[in-house]
Design a protein around this motif. Structure first.
Motif, mmCIF file in Angstrom:
data_model
loop_
_atom_site.group_PDB
_atom_site.id
_atom_site.type_symbol
_atom_site.label_atom_id
_atom_site.label_comp_id
_atom_site.label_asym_id
_atom_site.label_seq_id
_atom_site.Cartn_x
_atom_site.Cartn_y
_atom_site.Cartn_z
ATOM 1 N N GLY A 353 0.786 -1.291 -0.173
ATOM 2 C CA GLY A 353 -0.078 0.161 0.093
ATOM 3 C C GLY A 353 0.785 1.180 0.014
ATOM 4 N N VAL A 354 2.037 1.498 -0.592
ATOM 5 C CA VAL A 354 2.889 2.453 -0.573
ATOM 6 C C VAL A 354 3.299 2.297 -2.171
ATOM 7 C CG1 VAL A 354 5.221 3.386 0.053
ATOM 8 C CG2 VAL A 354 3.705 2.010 1.611
ATOM 9 N N LYS A 355 3.229 3.794 -2.666
ATOM 10 C CA LYS A 355 3.367 4.056 -4.091
ATOM 11 C C LYS A 355 4.765 4.662 -4.221
ATOM 12 C CE LYS A 355 1.615 6.146 -8.380
ATOM 13 N NZ LYS A 355 0.722 7.138 -8.902
ATOM 14 N N ALA A 356 5.720 4.221 -4.920
ATOM 15 C CA ALA A 356 7.068 4.656 -5.114
ATOM 16 C C ALA A 356 6.789 5.920 -6.358
ATOM 17 C CB ALA A 356 7.792 3.574 -5.593
ATOM 18 N N ASP A 357 8.141 6.578 -6.687
ATOM 19 C CA ASP A 357 8.126 7.474 -7.504
ATOM 20 C C ASP A 357 8.762 6.719 -9.176
ATOM 21 O OD1 ASP A 357 7.867 9.790 -5.858
ATOM 22 O OD2 ASP A 357 9.657 9.447 -5.040
ATOM 23 N N MET A 358 9.199 5.599 -8.770
ATOM 24 C CA MET A 358 9.793 4.767 -9.982
ATOM 25 C C MET A 358 9.743 3.392 -9.317
ATOM 26 S SD MET A 358 12.943 7.088 -11.253
ATOM 27 C CE MET A 358 12.833 6.454 -13.186
ATOM 28 N N VAL A 359 9.574 2.356 -10.395
ATOM 29 C CA VAL A 359 9.519 1.066 -10.154
ATOM 30 C C VAL A 359 10.101 0.270 -11.074
ATOM 31 C CG1 VAL A 359 8.115 -1.135 -9.584
ATOM 32 C CG2 VAL A 359 7.207 1.184 -9.087
ATOM 33 N N THR A 360 11.119 -0.581 -10.943
ATOM 34 C CA THR A 360 11.895 -1.499 -11.715
ATOM 35 C C THR A 360 11.219 -2.965 -11.586
ATOM 36 O OG1 THR A 360 13.693 -2.118 -10.129
ATOM 37 C CG2 THR A 360 13.876 -0.137 -11.597
ATOM 38 N N TYR A 361 11.141 -3.286 -12.730
ATOM 39 C CA TYR A 361 10.642 -4.791 -13.012
ATOM 40 C C TYR A 361 11.534 -5.691 -13.920
ATOM 41 C CZ TYR A 361 6.084 -2.892 -11.578
ATOM 42 O OH TYR A 361 4.869 -2.250 -11.041
ATOM 43 N N GLY A 362 11.474 -7.057 -14.001
ATOM 44 C CA GLY A 362 12.366 -8.105 -14.697
ATOM 45 C C GLY A 362 11.895 -9.327 -14.416
ATOM 46 N N LYS A 363 12.909 -10.203 -14.717
ATOM 47 C CA LYS A 363 12.621 -11.727 -14.440
ATOM 48 C C LYS A 363 11.303 -12.123 -15.123
ATOM 49 C CE LYS A 363 15.684 -11.996 -10.239
ATOM 50 N NZ LYS A 363 16.674 -12.906 -10.901
ATOM 51 N N THR A 364 10.309 -12.185 -14.293
ATOM 52 C CA THR A 364 9.031 -12.921 -14.770
ATOM 53 C C THR A 364 8.337 -12.203 -15.584
ATOM 54 O OG1 THR A 364 7.518 -14.215 -13.858
ATOM 55 C CG2 THR A 364 7.186 -11.830 -13.097
ATOM 56 N N LEU A 365 8.540 -10.858 -15.896
ATOM 57 C CA LEU A 365 7.528 -9.976 -16.473
ATOM 58 C C LEU A 365 7.570 -10.368 -18.213
ATOM 59 C CD1 LEU A 365 5.615 -7.554 -16.902
ATOM 60 C CD2 LEU A 365 7.653 -5.946 -16.860
ATOM 61 N N ALA A 366 8.631 -10.795 -18.644
ATOM 62 C CA ALA A 366 8.330 -10.884 -20.098
ATOM 63 C C ALA A 366 8.100 -12.570 -20.343
ATOM 64 C CB ALA A 366 9.716 -10.696 -20.688
ATOM 65 N N GLY A 367 7.544 -13.079 -19.475
ATOM 66 C CA GLY A 367 6.965 -14.583 -19.689
ATOM 67 C C GLY A 367 8.148 -15.441 -20.004
ATOM 68 N N GLY A 368 9.168 -15.287 -19.440
ATOM 69 C CA GLY A 368 10.229 -16.228 -19.565
ATOM 70 C C GLY A 368 11.506 -15.948 -20.374
ATOM 71 N N TYR A 369 11.454 -14.540 -21.051
ATOM 72 C CA TYR A 369 12.376 -14.000 -21.819
ATOM 73 C C TYR A 369 12.951 -12.911 -20.900
ATOM 74 C CZ TYR A 369 10.370 -15.717 -26.091
ATOM 75 O OH TYR A 369 9.812 -16.421 -27.062
ATOM 76 N N PRO A 370 14.345 -12.783 -21.326
ATOM 77 C CA PRO A 370 15.041 -11.723 -20.487
ATOM 78 C C PRO A 370 14.741 -10.355 -20.617
ATOM 79 C CG PRO A 370 16.475 -12.448 -22.523
ATOM 80 C CD PRO A 370 15.301 -13.225 -22.200
ATOM 81 N N VAL A 371 14.479 -9.438 -19.496
ATOM 82 C CA VAL A 371 13.974 -8.246 -19.950
ATOM 83 C C VAL A 371 13.995 -7.216 -18.510
ATOM 84 C CG1 VAL A 371 11.709 -8.627 -18.609
ATOM 85 C CG2 VAL A 371 11.636 -7.002 -20.637
ATOM 86 N N GLY A 372 14.204 -5.911 -18.685
ATOM 87 C CA GLY A 372 14.321 -5.018 -17.503
ATOM 88 C C GLY A 372 13.106 -4.117 -17.822
#
Length: 547
Positions: A353-372
């Protein structure tokens, strides 16, 4: 003496006092462990002598009686022979690849404490190849099946079959474009819209790894605030680049980085008073082991690993952090590369329940492909200034927004909205806490000195008694058909698709491995304590330094 001779030093002291006060506050905000003191840790790493036990010392370094040492030796040799026979094809290819693959050399050397490593590598070899995966199982080159507790370093949230489908669909989506880069595949527009909704942020940028995503978020924070320093919290991992890994493992000294104590009012005071802090990085995984490095069996020197997760306390901390960052104009960055989409469909922002100014994602997000991926406020994501056209914040990459990766991400995000996947998130805390309680009660009932701490489906194993051979447990767990990463019992990553039946089978194998540990003498206790073991290790080091 003249008035001036008193006034000058007094004036200098008056000017220096605020700086001294800030320096003192910064020192007090650091965690007292080596993880909180990067320079000291690097110096110690350079001083630490490398040595290895010979065969005689290997089995009785804890002062065990001769019959226990003999019992251990026989069990070790038997297990080594068993590995060699059961995993022969897998081990043969691993040995071949290791000669030219530096990663295998590194992970192989750091599975256990360094004193034991050479003999373990020679006699108890672990395979690095698998040929197939289905459900919760992996199959090696010899046809042996293992229940997968590696979680593919956090990628595998929903099970390998889910990702196979995402990757196949992603390849199908991207096939018409193939390797065309620079221009975007049409699916990117929908991906951006979905990520805006999930993250609650205005804009998105694509990168090739989680490390790159964090690099870009920090660079943008520095660009827009005009400040240099970033704050990371003790023990947190944000990728392997210079500024976020200031201790051992990075040949460069700490520079524009402050490593502060997690969940500490003193750290908040530093943020309130320093004017050079551009951003604060938060990896929510640290809630499981605040102010400690990621746990691995190579650091199981005396068995004193600790962990524990308090959701309410960590939520309160993040809210305080949010308030101070807002007050001081500091960019708050949530690094959700590891935990994104595991705790909740909206990630840690939704879960806590806390909103950041920026968020980074990776790993699972591309459905198995490499990503950031970086998601952030509009003003923070802009990379140029209209009124200063030469003043830009550069970030590009050849394979950013690769058609296959974008296709895999589109498939992942589409499936994330389905009732089947949404159902996996229901009552997650209660479900995994109940499983951890069952695990710990079962270990206690069987008299095994093993307990688990968990943050939902991420687990760490702890030991209820001191000892120098806890690292051996990982090998017996593998023998019982559990696939572990190279950090051993430091981290188990379950998929949300694990059923109660799957978990019961895991539990059964843990009990079998624990009973072997006991029967083979690895958990012989004697009179040793954590302190006595640490003193013994210090004596060993001193002797080798003198030699």
């Amino acid at each position: 003496m003249s008035y001036l001779s008193y006034a000058v030093p007094l004036g200098s002291l008056a000017l220096a006092l605020p700086m001294l006060k800030q320096r003192l506050e910064l020192s007090r905000a650091k965690h007292r462990s080596l993880a909180g003191h990067s320079k000291m840790a690097k110096q110690l790493a350079k001083w630490l002598p490398g040595y290895a036990f010979d065969e005689a010392r290997f089995f009785d370094c804890d002062g065990a009686p001769a019959e226990v040492a003999a019992q251990r030796r026989a069990a070790f040799e038997q297990l080594g022979a068993g590995f060699a026979e059961r995993y022969s094809k897998t081990l043969a290819l691993t040995a071949q690849a290791r000669e030219g693959l530096a990663d295998l050399q590194f992970t192989g050397a750091y599975r256990v404490p360094f004193q034991f490593s050479p003999l373990v590598r020679a006699r108890l070899k672990v395979g690095a190849f698998v040929q197939s995966a289905e459900g919760v199982h992996l199959t090696d080159l010899d046809g042996n099946t293992f229940i997968d507790l590696t979680g593919s370093y956090g990628v595998n949230v929903f099970g390998v079959d889910f990702y196979k489908a995402c990757m196949a669909e992603g390849a199908q989506i991207g096939q018409a474009l193939g390797p065309v880069l620079g221009a975007y595949h049409p699916c990117v527009a929908d991906v951006v819209t979905r990520l805006q909704a999930i993250s609650g942020q205005d804009q998105v940028s694509f990168h090739m790894s989680g490390t790159e995503a964090v690099m870009q978020a920090v660079r943008l924070a520095r660009y827009h605030t005009g400040r240099k320093h970033l704050v990371r919290f003790c023990g947190a991992y944000h990728g392997w680049w210079e500024d976020v890994q200031p201790g051992p493992g990075n040949p460069m000294p700490p520079r524009e980085t402050y490593t502060l104590q997690d969940m500490s009012e003193r750290s908040l005071q530093v943020l309130r008073t320093r004017r050079n802090v551009a951003c604060v990085l938060v990896n929510p995984l640290q809630a499981l082991h605040p102010n400690k490095n990621a746990p691995g069996d190579s650091t199981l020197v005396d068995g004193s690993r600790t962990a524990g997760y308090d959701r309410a306390a960590y939520t309160a901390w993040l809210k305080q952090l949010r308030e101070v960052c807002t007050e001081r104009g500091i960019v708050l960055i949530f690094d959700e590369v590891f935990l994104g989409f595991r705790l909740a469909p909206g990630g840690a922002q939704e879960y806590f329940g806390v909103k950041a100014d920026m968020v980074t994602y990776g790993k699972t997000l591309a459905g198995g492909y490499p990503v950031g991926v970086v998601c952030g406020r509009r003003d923070l994501m802009q990379r140029f200034r209209e009124k200063r056209p030469a003043d830009v914040c550069f970030a590009r990459g050849t394979f950013n927004a690769h058609p296959y990766v974008m296709g895999g991400m589109a498939a992942f995000l589409k499936r994330l909205d389905t009732p089947e996947i949404q159902a996996l998130y229901e009552d997650q805390d209660a479900k995994w806490d109940a499983r951890a309680k069952l695990f710990n009660n079962t270990m206690a009932e069987h008299g095994l000195p093993v307990r688990a701490a968990n943050m939902q489906s991420i687990w760490t194993l702890m030991y209820t008694q001191p000892g120098r051979y806890h690292w051996m447990f990982q090998y017996l767990l593998r023998w019982q058909g559990l696939a572990l990463s190279w950090v051993g019992t430091g981290r188990f990553i379950f998929g949300l698709h694990f059923t109660d039946t799957d978990f019961d089978e895991v539990l059964k194998r843990f009990v079998a491995a624990g009973q072997q540990m006991q029967a083979q003498g690895w958990w012989w206790q004697g009179e040793q304590t954590h302190k006595s073991i640490r003193r013994s290790v210090v004596r060993e080091m001193w002797q080798h330094l003198r030699a």
